[in-house]
Design an enzyme around this catalytic site. Structure first.
Site, short mmCIF file in Angstrom:
data_model
loop_
_atom_site.label_atom_id
_atom_site.label_comp_id
_atom_site.label_asym_id
_atom_site.label_seq_id
_atom_site.Cartn_x
_atom_site.Cartn_y
_atom_site.Cartn_z
N LYS A 247 29.99 -9.70 -21.61
CA LYS A 247 29.58 -8.78 -22.79
C LYS A 247 28.68 -9.64 -23.43
CE LYS A 247 33.75 -10.41 -25.50
NZ LYS A 247 35.01 -9.85 -25.91
N HIS A 260 29.82 -5.62 -36.33
CA HIS A 260 30.44 -5.32 -36.62
C HIS A 260 30.68 -4.47 -38.48
CE1 HIS A 260 32.49 -8.36 -34.46
NE2 HIS A 260 33.70 -6.88 -34.30
N ASP A 333 31.15 -1.62 -25.90
CA ASP A 333 32.00 -2.29 -27.76
C ASP A 333 32.65 -1.18 -28.34
OD1 ASP A 333 32.95 -4.56 -29.00
OD2 ASP A 333 31.09 -5.90 -29.49
#
Length: 613
Positions: A247, A260, A333
Site C-alpha cells: 500500500k 483520512h 483503503d
C-alpha cells in the site's frame, strides 16, 4: 517540489543502496518457527471448483463477498453490551456472526478500538467463531480475516504477540534478511490467531519530510532501497502463511495532506512516478504479492478527471492491471476516509471503485448503503455479472492460496506454539539492535558511562504505545537503562510541555548526571524545543532520541548527542537504551535525508548517514 525530490533521490541514494543491501544470514533469523508449506498456484481443477461455487451464489451473496467490514466485539456471538449497541447502530446487526449471516461479507478487519484484539487466545476464538458462521451459510465460504499489523507505529495486535521494528527502522537496519524474517515471524503469529491477510508492507517512498500520514511507516526515501525491502517483506509475510498487501497504490509518499481527513494531490509527472513511486510496487508484484491497496490520492498526470486513485480506472486498470501486469486482489483503503468521500456520495463510491478495477471494498461507513448500491448497479447493468464473477474469483483464489478452504480454523495450541515465543521475542530484539541510528555525537557524549553518568533522568513525550502495550515511553526507557546498570528516573513532559513542566524537568535534573529526552516530530513552533534548550542550559549531558520521524535534530540547535529509533514501541526503545549504554554499537543508517531547517533544499544529514562508536 522538483528540487526537493532531486536532493532526496540523487547522489545520496548510493549510500542508501549500501544500507539497504542484503545483510548476512543471521543466527537469530533461524530461531523463528518453521515456515508454513508453500501454497502452490491453483490448478485448472481448483479454478473450475471455485467457478462452480460462484455459480451457486445469489447476487446478494456475490456482492457481500466483495466487502471487508469492521465489527465490534471480542466474540463472534457474545460481545459486550456496548459493542452490541455499536454494531446495531452502525451495521444493523448485533455481532460478527450476524454480520456474516446478513451480508455474506467476504472479509472482516480487526481493530483494537473495535475491541477485536484483546489477547491472542481471544483473537483465535473470535476468528473461529467468524469462520463457524461462514460455514453455516447457504453457500459456505470462509471469511478472509485481516488487520493492519505493519509493526512500528501501526500494530493492532499487541503483547504477548511479538512486535517488530517498523518499516523505517528496518530501512535503517538495511538488511533484507531481517525484513524477510520479521515478515515471516509476524505472519506465522497472525496465522496462528486466524488472521490470514495483513495490510502490510507499506510500499510508499517517503520523500516528503512533511508527510503527515506515512513517515516512518515507509522504509525510506530511496525508491530502489524501498523496493528491495518491500520485496523481502512480501516474501516473508507470505512464507508465514498470510496474504501480504502493498500500500498505498500508486504511492502516498510525497504529500503533505492526510487522506483520512482530506484529499491529497500527488503532482508527480509520469516520468517522476516511474522513477520515484513505481519501484516498490513492481518489486511487490515480482515477489508474488497476494493483494495491493489503493490510495485516496489524486494524480493529475494519470487521471485528469482528478478522481482519487481508488476510483480511477486509468490508474487501477490502466496502470496497475495493464501496464504492471498485476492480476491479484485489489483492495481499497478504508472507504470511511474523507479522501475518498470528498467528491462522491457513499452510495456511488463503492460502485465507482469496482468499475475502476477494485475487487475488495474495505470498511464502508454504512454497509447497508454500500451493499445496496452495488447490488442495484449489478441489477441495472452498470456492473455486469461477468465483472463481479471475475472479482470474486480473484478473492476466492486468494482464500484458496491461504488455506482457508482446506481449514479456516485455528486452536489454542497453535497460539501457544507460535505466538510470542522466546525465540520470536529474541529475534525481534536482535533485529532492533541493528536499527538505532546515531546522528550526532559531538565530543563523544555517547555512550553514557555507568561511572560518570550513573544517575539519569528520562524526560519527553509519552505518546500512547501504538500497540496498546508496554508502558509510557519515558518509563520504558528508564526501566531499560536501569536494567543496564544505571539509576534512571522518568518524568513525562508531554508533546507540548508547559513552562511549569519544563521548570520541573530542569529541577529534577539538578541531582542527576545526565538526561535523555525523547522527542516526537519537533517543529519550529514546538514547545519541545524550549524543553531541550532549557535542559542544555544546565550544562549537563543531554541525549536526544527521536522516537518518531528522525527529522527532529534539524530543529534542535546545540544538541551534541542525537539518535533516532523511528518508533516508541518497547522493542525499539529497549534497543536504543542498549546503544545509549554502550551495550550495542549504533548500526542504523538513515534511510531518509534530514534537511536543514534554515535551508530545506540542503541536507543536514544525507541518506546513508549514521555514526558508530
Amino acid at each position: 517540489m522538483h528540487s526537493r525530490r532531486t536532493v532526496l533521490t540523487s547522489a545520496a541514494a548510493a549510500a542508501a543502496a549500501v544500507a539497504a543491501g542484503a545483510g548476512p544470514a543471521r543466527a537469530a533469523a533461524r530461531t523463528a518457527a518453521p515456515a508454513l508449506p508453500h501454497q502452490p498456484l491453483p490448478d485448472a481443477a481448483t479454478r473450475t471448483r471455485l467457478r462452480r461455487l460462484i455459480a451457486r451464489m445469489t447476487p446478494e451473496e456475490k456482492v457481500g463477498q466483495l466487502f471487508v467490514m469492521r465489527v465490534y466485539g471480542h466474540s463472534a456471538t457474545d460481545p459486550d453490551p456496548a459493542d452490541v449497541a455499536a454494531n446495531q447502530k452502525e451495521i444493523g446487526v448485533a455481532n460478527a456472526a450476524e454480520l456474516v449471516a446478513k451480508y455474506h461479507v467476504g472479509g472482516i478487519i480487526y481493530f483494537g478500538w473495535a475491541h477485536n484484539t484483546r489477547e491472542p487466545h481471544q483473537i483465535a476464538e473470535l476468528s473461529n467463531g467468524i469462520q463457524k458462521a461462514a460455514t453455516a451459510q447457504r453457500v459456505p465460504v470462509p471469511v478472509l480475516i485481516s488487520t493492519d499489523q505493519e509493526h512500528g507505529i501501526v500494530a493492532r495486535v499487541g503483547a504477548p504477540a511479538t512486535l517488530f521494528p517498523g518499516a523505517m527502522a528496518l530501512g535503517a537496519g538495511g538488511s533484507r534478511d531481517d525484513a524477510r524474517t520479521a515478515g515471516r515471524v509476524a505472519g506465522q503469529e497472525l496465522y496462528a490467531m486466524g488472521i490470514r491477510q495483513d495490510y502490510a508492507p507499506d510500499a510508499d517512498v517517503n520523500i516528503n519530510p512533511a508527510n503527515p500520514v506515512i513517515g516512518v511507516r515507509s522504509f525510506g526515501a530511496d525508491p530502489q532501497a524501498v523496493a528491495r525491502m518491500v520485496g523481502a517483506q512480501v516474501k516473508g509475510y507470505q512464507e508465514g502463511g498470510v496474504a501480504a498487501c502493498a500500500k498505498h497504490f500508486p504511492g502516498h509518499g510525497d504529500t503533505d495532506t492526510d487522506s483520512h481527513v482530506g484529499l491529497p494531490y500527488i503532482h508527480h509527472s509520469a516520468e517522476e512516478w516511474e522513477r520515484l513511486d513505481a519501484p516498490p510496487f513492481k518489486a511487490a508484484i515480482a515477489a508474488g504479492i497476494d493483494s495491493i491497496m489503493t490510495a485516496h490520492i489524486v494524480v493529475p498526470a494519470f487521471d485528469p478527471s482528478e478522481d482519487p486513485a481508488t476510483l480511477s480506472r486509468p490508474i487501477l486498470t490502466g496502470i496497475l492491471r495493464e501496464r504492471l501486469g498485476y492480476d491479484g486482489v485489489v483492495v481499497t483503503d478504508s472507504l470511511g476516509m474523507e479522501g475518498v468521500r470528498a467528491k462522491y456520495g457513499d452510495a456511488r463510491v463503492p460502485v465507482l471503485a469496482l468499475k475502476a478495477g477494485v475487487d475488495q471494498l474495505l470498511n464502508p461507513p454504512d454497509l447497508s448503503v454500500a451493499h445496496g448500491a452495488v447490488l442495484k448497479a449489478l441489477k441495472d447493468g452498470e456492473l455486469t455479472e461477468r465483472e463481479i464473477d471475475a472479482k470474486l474469483l480473484r478473492i476466492l483464489l486468494l482464500k484458496e492460496r491461504r488455506g482457508l478452504f482446506k481449514d479456516p480454523y485455528t486452536s489454542r495450541r497453535a497460539v501457544d506454539r507460535v505466538v510470542g515465543t522466546r525465540g520470536h521475542l529474541t529475534t525481534a530484539d536482535r533485529i532492533a539492535d541493528r536499527t538505532t541510528t546515531l546522528l550526532r555525537n559531538d565530543g563523544g557524549v555517547l555512550p553514557l558511562s555507568r561511572r560518570r553518568e550513573r544517575r539519569l533522568l528520562v524526560v519527553g513525550v509519552d505518546a500512547a504505545a501504538p500497540s496498546g502495550t508496554g508502558g509510557p515511553p519515558t518509563t520504558v526507557l528508564a526501566k531499560a537503562l536501569t536494567d543496564l546498570g544505571f539509576s534512571a528516573t522518568a518524568l513525562s513532559t508531554g508533546l507540548t510541555p508547559s513552562r511549569q513542566r519544563i521548570d520541573e524537568a530542569v529541577a529534577a535534573l539538578g541531582d542527576r548526571d545526565a538526561v535523555v529526552v525523547a522527542t516526537y516530530n519537533v517543529t519550529a513552533q514546538s514547545a519541545q524545543r524550549t524543553l531541550v534548550g532549557a535542559l542544555l542550559g544546565t550544562g549537563k549531558p543531554v541525549v536526544q532520541l527521536a522516537v518518531r520521524n528522525p527529522y527532529d535534530i534539524a530543529q534542535l540547535d546545540g544538541v551534541k548527542a542525537a539518535l533516532a529509533s523511528y518508533s516508541w514501541t518497547d522493542v525499539e526503545l529497549r534497543a536504543a537504551a542498549r546503544v545509549i549504554a554502550g551495550r550495542r554499537e549504533p548500526a542504523g543508517r538513515l534511510p531518509v535525508a534530514i534537511m536543514r531547517a534554515d535551508s530545506p533544499e540542503r541536507a543536514l544529514y544525507p541518506i546513508g548517514h549514521g555514526l558508530s562508536y
